[in-house]
Design a protein around this motif. Structure first.
Motif, short mmCIF file in Angstrom:
data_model
loop_
_atom_site.label_atom_id
_atom_site.label_comp_id
_atom_site.label_asym_id
_atom_site.label_seq_id
_atom_site.Cartn_x
_atom_site.Cartn_y
_atom_site.Cartn_z
N SER A 160 0.84 -1.20 0.00
CA SER A 160 0.00 0.00 0.00
C SER A 160 0.87 1.25 0.00
N THR A 161 0.25 2.37 -0.33
CA THR A 161 0.97 3.65 -0.33
C THR A 161 1.60 3.92 1.03
N GLY A 162 2.87 4.28 1.02
CA GLY A 162 3.56 4.61 2.26
C GLY A 162 4.15 3.43 2.99
N LYS A 165 7.64 0.72 -0.64
CA LYS A 165 7.97 0.04 -1.90
C LYS A 165 9.17 0.68 -2.60
N SER A 166 9.12 2.00 -2.77
CA SER A 166 10.19 2.67 -3.52
C SER A 166 11.53 2.52 -2.82
N ASN A 192 6.27 8.86 -11.45
CA ASN A 192 5.99 9.93 -10.49
C ASN A 192 7.15 10.90 -10.30
N GLU A 194 10.22 10.30 -9.06
CA GLU A 194 10.76 10.09 -7.72
C GLU A 194 12.26 9.79 -7.70
N GLU A 529 8.00 1.43 -12.05
CA GLU A 529 7.28 1.99 -10.90
C GLU A 529 5.81 2.17 -11.28
N GLU A 530 4.91 1.94 -10.30
CA GLU A 530 3.46 1.96 -10.55
C GLU A 530 3.14 1.07 -11.74
N GLN A 571 1.24 -0.55 -5.97
CA GLN A 571 0.43 -0.49 -4.75
C GLN A 571 -0.89 -1.24 -4.91
N SER A 648 9.25 9.95 -2.29
CA SER A 648 7.91 9.37 -2.13
C SER A 648 7.41 9.48 -0.70
N ASP A 650 5.52 10.80 2.64
CA ASP A 650 4.24 11.46 2.86
C ASP A 650 4.49 12.92 3.22
#
Length: 684
Positions: A160-162, A165-166, A192, A194, A529-530, A571, A648, A650
């Motif tokens: 999930s986001t945050g 992963k990156s 993105n 990043e 990515e994504e 994600q 990336s 938050d």
């Protein structure tokens, strides 16, 4: 010993813990050991080997005493402590191997895996390894992955986001950089924006690599361009949305015509098209009952002049031009068309002209065949990445092909009208100039591949024609001798063409790998990515799928043997193509809360790993479950820390909102964003 086996199943064993192990620690020859903790390891004898299991659950169950016994007992005395473990492999001597050759018997003694055994599990032998982090249970023990198996069988990083992963992708790259790999090649599709900040020239990772950032603003000046003539037949049809019935065949032959003209001089071709245009204009005057003689007279004079001039030159179609001249020399006097206004052509004049034009068209068809553009002649390879002008395709070659095909079906023009409109609109949209308006330059495909693979596309020449030569020179001034890392910053690419861009880039890299001889001479890692944006699971109503998904599904299935490896980050794994996920030999799963995402991983991972995936919703940030061929056993890991992580994190809302000093600069910030957003667009 910590207990004995009380239940054996195909994938799990159940253990009754001894009294001394109920405190979940036990003193043994190797010191104090943790017992019965989820994600810890146990060993059980099974014939000549020892079975290895990973603890997935711990239980306390009540014990019934006979009624005639009345004793005052504590809860510990009346409770049975048990644990459940998923079997993941075996020790043959001191060597750990995945898979089972036998199962332990009931009552077999169970031991907690000793530190040396845990080390052997987490440190694959027989090849180079990649340190991914430390064990979540034995925090002093580093976890290693087999580097060749990780790269050779693809890898997916999901969460999930945050969840981290990156940073995990960056940790994998750092693990690779722990080795001396000057001939390494990594290409990152960064949707993105990043990763550019993760490879600063003055810092560790930037010094260890040869990074090249292409983008983010699409165009030749930034290096983020992709010449349209690299597209193959399927990619052309997808970009122009040509229907299969009529539009696709006409477009194919038009592009083939344009490629021939682009590869050589097109003067003779243009003159042949001029002859056809004049013939069409005169034929249009046949049905005009008020005028026509003056128009036809002017066109015939022009035809005579053009043909006479061409006959005097040496060309590939000299014989056809000579025959056309003879036809005009005989036919024009017979027709006797006068330069008189408001006078229609007579029936005898139309008869002579019509027979003359039939003969002229036959010789033009023969000439087009010699040039490789005749309907009855084989066209050049539709997929050959040979230069052609997209503007000429729109203005000349597509209309000419429509005119040629009209003789077989006079409705062709109507069928292809929408295709012509889409092509014109694409050329008029400046967002696509980085694809549609790349100027012709020397060795375009070779230069492009060299840039992707970390080789100087300019050849060291100060006058190189490569469009992004200045951007390249500015970045390579500080390069060392490490592996090449090429980052496509796709954050500003128009969403409706993003799939076409990634599909084309992926296909070019795959074709390069397939055509390389010897095979896998220069392996390449492709980071997406994504990835759900490039390889979606959805299928269109017609049954056809995404062009980008088809490309990367083929890479996932066949890329390994050609030295092309995928590293996916997503994600939403449930939105990824199941074909690609199933081909990933290693899965690194961070926190996932959506049931569909968890379900996909359960179906895509080995049977022994599925029980562990129940932990996914509760994993902490930077923690992950690693399963697959590159690790000896499924393992809960804390991913290693990385310097200069991708951008990336938050945002800190409350801190930023509470900074009153930022407010006066908001207007300037908006002006700068708008200026960059509008680019060179004219203002009212």
């Amino acid at each position: 010993m910590i207990g004995r086996v009380i239940d054996v199943r195909s994938t799990t064993i159940r253990v009754a813990l001894e009294v001394g192990a109920r405190g979940f620690t036990k003193v043994g020859p190797d010191g104090l050991q943790t017992v019965g903790v989820v994600n810890s390891y146990i060993t059980v004898p099974a014939g000549a080997h020892r079975v290895v299991g990973i603890v997935t659950a711990v239980y306390i169950s009540g014990r019934q005493e006979s009624k005639d016994r009345v004793e005052l007992l504590s809860q510990d005395d009346t409770a049975a402590y048990e644990l459940e473990a998923t079997v993941v492999g075996r020790f043959e001597g001191d060597t750990f191997k995945s898979g089972l050759t036998g199962y332990p018997p009931l009552h077999a003694p169970v031991q907690a895996a000793a530190p040396l055994q845990v080390k052997n599990i987490f440190h694959p032998k027989g090849g180079p390894t990649l340190r991914i982090g430390t064990s979540a249970v034995a925090t002093e023990q580093s976890v290693y992955l087999d580097a060749n198996l990780l790269l050779g069988h693809h890898c997916a990083v999901v969460g999930s986001t945050g969840s981290g992963k990156s940073c995990t992708v960056t940790a994998i790259i750092d693990g690779l950089l722990d080795h001396a790999i000057p001939n390494g090649h990594i290409v990152i599709f960064d949707i993105n924006g990043e990763y550019a900040q993760s490879f600063p020239a003055s810092r560790g990772r930037g010094k260890k690599t040869r990074p090249l950032i292409l983008g983010p603003r699409p165009g030749t000046s930034s290096g983020l361009f992709l010449p349209h003539w690299f597209m193959n037949n399927e990619e052309h049809l997808t970009l122009f949305r040509a229907s299969e019935g009529v539009q696709a065949p006409v477009l194919q032959r038009s592009i083939a015509d344009a490629r021939v003209a682009g590869a050589s001089t097109n003067t003779e071709l243009l003159r042949l098209q001029n002859v056809l245009s004049s013939v069409a204009i005169i034929e249009g005057a046949f049905s005009n009952t008020r005028t026509g003689s003056d128009t036809s007279f002017a066109q015939l004079v022009g035809l005579q002049t053009l043909v006479d001039g061409q006959v005097s030159q040496t060309s590939a179609c000299s014989a056809q031009w000579t025959q056309i001249k003879r036809i005009l020399d005989v036919g024009i006097p017979q027709a006797g068309v006068q330069n008189v206004e408001w006078t229609p052509l007579t029936a005898p004049q139309r008869d002579v002209l019509a027979r003359m034009f039939v003969k002229i068209r036959s010789h033009i068809q023969a000439a087009l065949g010699i040039l490789g553009m005749g309907s009855a002649h084989a066209a050049p390879d539709f997929d050959a990445p040979v230069y052609y002008s997209l503007q000429d395709l729109c203005d000349i070659f597509l209309p000419n092909r429509i005119q040629l095909e009209q003789s077989a079906d006079n409705k062709i023009a109507g069928y292809v009208a929408t295709l012509q409109m889409r092509l014109s609109r694409l050329l008029a949209d400046g967002r696509y100039d980085f694809i549609t308006r790349v100027e012709k330059h020397s060795d375009p495909l070779g230069s492009y591949l060299k840039a992707l693979m970390g080789v100087d596309p300019t050849g060291g020449k100060s006058d190189s024609e490569w469009p992004a030569a200045d951007a390249y020179r500015a970045q390579v001034a500080t390069h060392g001798s490490g592996p090449s890392v090429t980052i496509f910053d796709l954050s500003l690419v128009a969403n409706d063409v993003l799939e076409n861009v990634t599909a084309l880039l992926g296909r070019v890299l795959f074709d390069f790998a397939v055509r390389s001889d010897p095979r896998a001479e220069h392996p390449l890692l492709l980071v997406l990515e994504e990835a759900h944006r490039f390889i979606p699971s959805q299928r269109e109503l017609s049954g056809s799928g995404s062009r980008s998904a088809a490309v990367f599904e083929r890479i996932a299935k066949e890329g390994r043997k050609f030295g092309l490896s995928l590293l996916l980050a997503s994600q939403r794994p449930s939105e990824l193509s199941e074909t690609v996920v199933a081909q990933c030999g290693t899965v690194i799963a961070h926190r996932l809360t959506h049931e569909a995402d968890q379900s996909l991983l359960r179906h895509a991972t080995a049977l022994s790993s599925r029980a562990l995936l129940d932990q996914l919703p509760s994993l902490a940030q930077q923690h992950a479950l690693v399963t697959g061929v590159s690790t000896g056993v499924p393992v809960a890991v804390r991913v290693r820390d990385v310097d200069d992580p991708p951008k990336s994190d938050d945002p800190d809302f409350m801190s930023t909102w509470g900074d009153a000093e930022k407010l006066p600069g908001l207007a300037d910030h908006i002006d700068q964003v708008v200026k960059d957003w509008q680019g060179d667009a004219p203002s009212n």
